[in-house]
Design a protein around this motif. Structure first.
Motif: not given
Ligand SMILES: NC(=O)c1ccc[n+]([C@@H]2O[C@H](COP(=O)([O-])OP(=O)(O)OC[C@H]3O[C@@H](n4cnc5c(N)ncnc54)[C@H](OP(=O)(O)O)[C@@H]3O)[C@@H](O)[C@H]2O)c1
Length: 185
Positions: A20, A62, A76, A79, A92, A115, A141
């Motif tokens: 969303a 979260q 994903m 680590l 990974p 994101g 994000t």
């Molecule tokens: N509106 C929506 O539909 C929606 C949906 C979901 C989430 N969200 C929001 O999105 C935010 C989080 O998003 P984000 O982008 O900050 O983080 P994210 O994608 O949820 O997680 C990032 C973590 O995932 C791992 N990662 C990401 N890409 C990778 C890759 N190519 N290979 C291996 N590991 C990978 C890494 O973990 P490690 O650091 O452990 O290596 C990275 O720190 C939150 O605020 C949440 O509320 C919104």
């Protein structure tokens, strides 16, 4: 070009992105979802019930306490060897997630963000189910931009705001040009 690039592993698993975002593609602001839309929460719950879910480590942490029996979180993280996912798996990278899902006979992996993981999965996605929250907000994000020549809309539904849902929203389902329209199991 409308096809997806070849994956480093052969995979029959369908990759479906569910998100969303506001009109300006914001997914989150200060680490939180910046709207209150119970209708979209219900939609998300119904699409993900009993499914294998691919999540970034941040989103997984979260969503602690949110998962229901039958849902299998695949997280994903770079680590992965040191990360424990009760009732699920840590991987990974995306090819490992697809290989794992295929080895369990899973037809579709539902990509639930955030994101970074949407951005990593988009090139290989088969389908996108995106709720557009009909407003613009600021946030850090973002949902990735969709290359317009690769995706076609197969369904779109508009829902007005009401007492419980503060913004109007539009749910759009895209499939990759030339891909079959159904969601695998
Ligand atoms: N509106 C929506 O539909 C929606 C949906 C979901 C989430 N969200 C929001 O999105 C935010 C989080 O998003 P984000 O982008 O900050 O983080 P994210 O994608 O949820 O997680 C990032 C973590 O995932 C791992 N990662 C990401 N890409 C990778 C890759 N190519 N290979 C291996 N590991 C990978 C890494 O973990 P490690 O650091 O452990 O290596 C990275 O720190 C939150 O605020 C949440 O509320 C919104």
């Amino acid at each position: 070009m409308s096809g997806k690039p070849p994956l480093p592993v052969p995979s029959a698993v369908r990759l479906v992105l569910i998100a969303a975002a506001s009109r300006n593609r914001v997914l989150a602001s200060h680490g939180q979802i910046p709207w209150h839309l119970p209708r979209d929460v219900a939609h998300f719950r119904s699409l993900t019930a009993g499914r294998w879910l691919l999540l970034g480590r941040t989103t997984y942490e979260q969503m602690n306490g949110w998962f229901q029996p039958g849902q299998v979180p695949v997280v994903m993280t770079r680590l992965a060897d040191d990360f424990t996912v009760p009732g699920g798996w840590a991987v990974p990278d995306l090819p490992s997630a697809l290989k794992l899902a295929a080895s369990h006979g899973v037809g579709a992996l539902m990509v639930c963000g955030g994101g970074q993981v949407y951005a990593a999965a988009l090139s290989w996605a088969d389908e996108i189910i995106l709720t557009t929250v009909e407003t613009e907000v600021t946030g850090e994000t973002l949902f990735p931009e969709l290359p317009a020549d690769q995706w076609c809309v197969v369904d779109q539904q508009f829902f007005p705001a009401d007492a419980a849902n503060t913004w109007p929203m539009t749910i759009t389902r895209w499939v990759r040009d030339g891909s079959p329209a159904g969601q695998g199991r």
